[in-house]
Design a protein around this motif. Structure first.
Motif, short mmCIF file in Angstrom:
data_model
loop_
_atom_site.label_atom_id
_atom_site.label_comp_id
_atom_site.label_asym_id
_atom_site.label_seq_id
_atom_site.Cartn_x
_atom_site.Cartn_y
_atom_site.Cartn_z
N ASN A 74 0.86 -1.19 0.00
CA ASN A 74 0.00 0.00 0.00
C ASN A 74 0.89 1.24 0.00
O ASN A 74 1.81 1.35 0.82
CB ASN A 74 -0.90 0.00 1.23
N ILE A 75 0.60 2.18 -0.90
CA ILE A 75 1.48 3.34 -1.09
C ILE A 75 0.66 4.63 -1.05
O ILE A 75 -0.41 4.74 -1.65
CB ILE A 75 2.23 3.27 -2.44
N ALA A 76 1.19 5.63 -0.32
CA ALA A 76 0.61 6.98 -0.30
C ALA A 76 1.69 7.97 -0.72
O ALA A 76 2.83 7.88 -0.28
CB ALA A 76 0.09 7.33 1.09
N ILE A 77 1.32 8.91 -1.60
CA ILE A 77 2.25 9.94 -2.06
C ILE A 77 1.76 11.29 -1.54
O ILE A 77 0.58 11.63 -1.66
CB ILE A 77 2.33 9.97 -3.60
N VAL A 78 2.68 12.07 -0.95
CA VAL A 78 2.35 13.36 -0.34
C VAL A 78 3.23 14.45 -0.94
O VAL A 78 4.44 14.24 -1.14
CB VAL A 78 2.54 13.31 1.19
N ASN A 79 2.63 15.59 -1.24
CA ASN A 79 3.39 16.75 -1.71
C ASN A 79 4.19 17.31 -0.53
O ASN A 79 3.61 17.76 0.46
CB ASN A 79 2.44 17.81 -2.26
N TYR A 80 5.50 17.29 -0.65
CA TYR A 80 6.36 17.72 0.46
C TYR A 80 6.19 19.21 0.77
O TYR A 80 6.25 19.62 1.94
CB TYR A 80 7.82 17.42 0.13
N VAL A 81 5.95 20.03 -0.23
CA VAL A 81 5.87 21.47 -0.03
C VAL A 81 4.57 21.86 0.69
O VAL A 81 4.58 22.63 1.65
CB VAL A 81 5.97 22.22 -1.38
N THR A 82 3.46 21.29 0.24
CA THR A 82 2.16 21.65 0.81
C THR A 82 1.70 20.73 1.94
O THR A 82 0.86 21.10 2.76
CB THR A 82 1.08 21.63 -0.28
N GLY A 83 2.23 19.51 1.98
CA GLY A 83 1.78 18.54 2.99
C GLY A 83 0.48 17.86 2.63
O GLY A 83 -0.10 17.16 3.45
N ASN A 84 0.01 18.04 1.39
CA ASN A 84 -1.25 17.44 0.96
C ASN A 84 -1.00 16.10 0.27
O ASN A 84 -0.03 15.93 -0.47
CB ASN A 84 -1.99 18.37 -0.02
N VAL A 85 -1.89 15.14 0.51
CA VAL A 85 -1.78 13.85 -0.15
C VAL A 85 -2.20 14.01 -1.61
O VAL A 85 -3.18 14.68 -1.93
CB VAL A 85 -2.65 12.80 0.57
N THR A 86 -1.43 13.40 -2.50
CA THR A 86 -1.72 13.51 -3.93
C THR A 86 -2.28 12.21 -4.51
O THR A 86 -3.03 12.24 -5.49
CB THR A 86 -0.46 13.91 -4.71
N PHE A 118 5.15 6.86 1.13
CA PHE A 118 5.02 5.99 2.29
C PHE A 118 4.51 4.63 1.82
O PHE A 118 3.50 4.55 1.12
CB PHE A 118 4.04 6.59 3.30
N MET A 119 5.18 3.55 2.22
CA MET A 119 4.83 2.21 1.78
C MET A 119 4.70 1.27 2.97
O MET A 119 5.56 1.26 3.85
CB MET A 119 5.88 1.66 0.80
N VAL A 120 3.62 0.47 2.98
CA VAL A 120 3.40 -0.50 4.05
C VAL A 120 2.79 -1.76 3.44
O VAL A 120 2.08 -1.71 2.43
CB VAL A 120 2.45 0.05 5.14
N THR A 121 3.08 -2.91 4.03
CA THR A 121 2.52 -4.17 3.54
C THR A 121 1.40 -4.65 4.46
O THR A 121 1.36 -4.36 5.65
CB THR A 121 3.59 -5.28 3.48
N TYR A 122 0.48 -5.36 3.84
CA TYR A 122 -0.53 -6.13 4.58
C TYR A 122 -0.60 -7.50 3.92
O TYR A 122 -0.74 -7.60 2.71
CB TYR A 122 -1.89 -5.43 4.54
N ASP A 123 -0.49 -8.55 4.73
CA ASP A 123 -0.44 -9.92 4.21
C ASP A 123 0.82 -10.08 3.37
O ASP A 123 1.90 -9.67 3.79
CB ASP A 123 -1.72 -10.23 3.44
N ASP A 124 0.71 -10.58 2.16
CA ASP A 124 1.90 -10.87 1.36
C ASP A 124 2.22 -9.73 0.39
O ASP A 124 1.35 -9.27 -0.34
CB ASP A 124 1.68 -12.17 0.55
#
Length: 258
Positions: free
Chosen positions: A133-145, A175-181
């Motif tokens: 599972n991956i989330a990408i965030v704008n470093y300048v604004t702090g908003n999730v993209t 940000f990356m995290v795993t669930y199960d395999d």
């Protein structure tokens, strides 16, 4: 010759008190006792009256509790700790971003990604699933993209995940995290893409390994930040049946200076 004795010498004790004198003495002693008892009773009554006037009206149980508590030590209650962003134990400085990554653990514990006290991915949002599972965030604004999950047990999802990672704009946090395999169908191109972001453990991934990773594109993260953590499945040490324990990393990322 007759001897002469001084005055008073040789005289015996005086006559015994008469019966009337004895009776008068007994009556005097009894009277004194009665006076004393009456005086003591008056003092007790007056003390009780003063106590009743000084103590406000209250239930008897409350008054008894107050009397018992006089000798007790005061109980000092610690203040309830203030909740911090993303459930950190200590607050992040105001010029930083707070984050917390939590991998899945067992069937019922889903992965979570929290950024600045906002849940970006989690069971409550319904946007986490088996795989990476991956989330990408704008470093300048702090908003999730963008947020996406990629099944690594079934289907060919390594290609779409590689494109998703490479599509992140400069000055992005990933940000990356795993669930199960997260490893069975993870191909070499996907590993290369994650390795290029600084991962040291992506090639060590095994079946149902718990893994969390934070990366930055187009900027450098402070060296003291913990960026990656992994926990492999082990039948002898697994917390859950067939599943390793969940793992997490958290910290504070300095914001861009204006």
């Amino acid at each position: 010759m007759k001897s002469h004795r001084g005055d008073g010498e040789g005289q015996g004790p005086g006559p015994p008190p008469s019966r009337s004198q004895q009776l008068l003495g007994v009556l005097s002693a009894g009277l004194l006792k009665v006076v004393f008892v009456v005086f003591a009773s008056l003092c007790a009554w007056y003390s009780g009256y003063l106590l009743a006037e000084l103590i406000p009206d209250a239930p008897l149980s409350s008054a008894a509790y107050s009397i018992r508590s006089i000798g007790e030590r005061p109980v000092l209650k610690a203040p309830v700790p203030k909740r911090q962003k993303c459930d950190h134990w200590t607050p992040c400085p105001s010029d930083t971003y707070a984050y917390r990554l939590l991998s899945g653990g067992g069937r019922s514990k889903y992965a979570k990604i929290c950024f600045e006290d906002n849940l970006l991915m989690g069971e409550q949002l319904g946007n986490v699933a088996r795989g990476i599972n991956i989330a990408i965030v704008n470093y300048v604004t702090g908003n999730v993209t963008a947020t996406r999950c990629f099944d690594m047990y079934e289907g060919d999802n390594s290609g779409p995940m590689t494109k998703f990672i490479q599509s992140a704009a400069p000055k992005s946090l990933l940000f990356m995290v795993t669930y199960d395999d997260g490893s069975t169908r993870l191909n070499n191109d996907a590993k290369n893409a994650i390795e290029a972001l600084g991962s040291k453990e992506i090639r060590n991934m095994k079946f149902r390994s718990s893994w969390v990773f934070i990366a930055a594109k187009g900027l450098e993260l402070p060296s003291e930040i913990q960026r990656e953590k992994i926990n492999h499945s082990d039948a002898k040490n697994n917390r859950y049946s067939g599943w390793p324990a969940e793992i997490q990393i958290e910290g504070c990322i300095p914001k861009e200076r204006s």
